[in-house]
Design an enzyme around this catalytic site. Structure first.
Site, short mmCIF file in Angstrom:
data_model
loop_
_atom_site.label_atom_id
_atom_site.label_comp_id
_atom_site.label_asym_id
_atom_site.label_seq_id
_atom_site.Cartn_x
_atom_site.Cartn_y
_atom_site.Cartn_z
N ASP A 45 86.93 55.03 33.69
CA ASP A 45 87.15 54.77 35.12
C ASP A 45 86.38 55.79 35.96
OD1 ASP A 45 88.77 56.95 34.58
OD2 ASP A 45 90.60 56.09 35.42
N SER A 46 85.66 56.71 35.27
CA SER A 46 84.68 57.56 35.97
C SER A 46 83.65 56.69 36.69
CB SER A 46 83.97 58.48 34.97
OG SER A 46 83.47 57.76 33.86
N ASP A 84 89.12 52.28 29.81
CA ASP A 84 90.21 52.97 30.51
C ASP A 84 91.12 51.99 31.23
OD1 ASP A 84 89.92 55.68 30.03
OD2 ASP A 84 88.57 56.01 31.73
N LYS A 112 92.45 53.29 26.73
CA LYS A 112 92.83 54.70 26.94
C LYS A 112 93.73 54.78 28.16
CE LYS A 112 89.60 57.91 28.26
NZ LYS A 112 90.03 58.37 29.59
N GLU A 114 96.24 57.73 30.53
CA GLU A 114 96.39 59.16 30.81
C GLU A 114 97.85 59.54 30.96
OE1 GLU A 114 94.07 60.27 34.25
OE2 GLU A 114 92.26 59.33 33.48
N GLU A 181 90.97 66.71 27.77
CA GLU A 181 89.99 67.06 28.80
C GLU A 181 90.35 68.40 29.44
OE1 GLU A 181 89.10 63.97 31.63
OE2 GLU A 181 87.94 65.31 32.92
#
Ligand code: KIV
Length: 264
Positions: A45-46, A84, A112, A114, A181
């Site tokens: 999602d960067s 993501d 993925k 978070e 991260e």
């Protein structure tokens, strides 16, 4: 490269062999990355920041992630594709299952998300239904407003212990991988040695099982300050694809990341 699967990457961890992960968001770059022997592509999602110019990943939607995941899947030459789940698309287990279904149907092989042990139920439900999950710990950019900025996590004893416990619980819940991260190198090392599943690092020092970078960062084309965990591979390379190949080789040989790319 023959098709990379979860089995391939778990076997790499058991054999003590590292693997490389790079972000890509479209078919052309997915083709270049996967044919440069990078084992895994992250449709991160960067993309909200590097493609859309947003100042965080929060505005990215499931529909946008699905569009880019499908584009990557069309260009991919055998790498494993991780996508993501974007901000608030897995706030409840039910929502997580719906969002994950969209990304898996778009071509992801693993999703993925978070967060720590609050995600255990979600991870179990997804894993039981055939969706592999990578749990992202440490600096979780979707929580940037709660964290008060993009800062190294797990520096004090309490938060380090909590991260180690979260990692173990998420593995027990059925996570297939972890991503750390911006975590001190010693803590990343400890977590990596305490779980059986592969651990991917970014800003997590040299001891994780794998490494990920945002492609634009390692090509040296991201505007602004370069974080200390990034290496620009273009000066050593003959072409963009050669930079991807060099990155893969240096990750597998343990040359990158070096101690200087990690945090205390
Ligand atoms: O979105 C992304 O590219 C990521 C990496 C920074 C790990 O999550």
């Amino acid at each position: 490269m023959s098709n990379i699967t979860l089995h391939t990457l778990s076997a790499r961890k058991q054999a003590g062999e590292k693997f490389a992960v790079l972000t890509a968001y479209d078919a052309t770059f997915a083709h270049l990355v996967s044919s440069a022997d990078i084992e895994m592509i992250l449709v991160g999602d960067s993309l909200g920041m590097v493609l859309q110019g947003q100042d965080s990943t929060l505005p990215v939607t499931v529909e946008e992630m699905a569009y880019h995941t499908a584009s990557v899947a069309r260009g991919n030459q055998g790498a494993m594709i991780m996508a993501d789940l974007p901000f608030m698309s897995y706030a409840t287990p039910e929502q997580a299952m719906e969002s994950a279904a969209v990304l898996m149907q778009a071509g992801a092989h693993i999703v993925k998300l978070e967060g720590g042990d609050w995600l255990c139920e979600t991870v179990s439900l997804l894993a039981e239904r055939g969706v592999p999950v990578c749990a992202h710990l440490g600096l979780t950019p979707q929580a940037v407003n709660k964290l008060g900025g993009y800062r190294v996590q797990g520096r004090d004893k309490h938060s380090a212990l909590k991260m180690l416990e979260d990692a173990k619980r998420l593995e027990q819940a059925g996570a297939s991988m972890l991503l750390l991260e911006c975590v001190p190198s010693l803590l990343a090392d400890e977590i990596t040695r305490n779980v059986e599943i592969p651990v991917i690092g970014i800003g997590a020092g040299p001891h994780t099982d794998a490494q990920v970078l945002v492609m634009h960062d390692m090509l040296g084309i991201t505007p602004g300050r370069t974080p200390k965990f990034v290496k620009n591979f273009m000066p050593e390379a003959d072409s963009i694809q050669d930079a991807f190949r060099l990155y893969g080789e240096q990750v597998r040989s343990g040359q990158f990341p070096a101690d200087e790319h990690g945090f205390d």
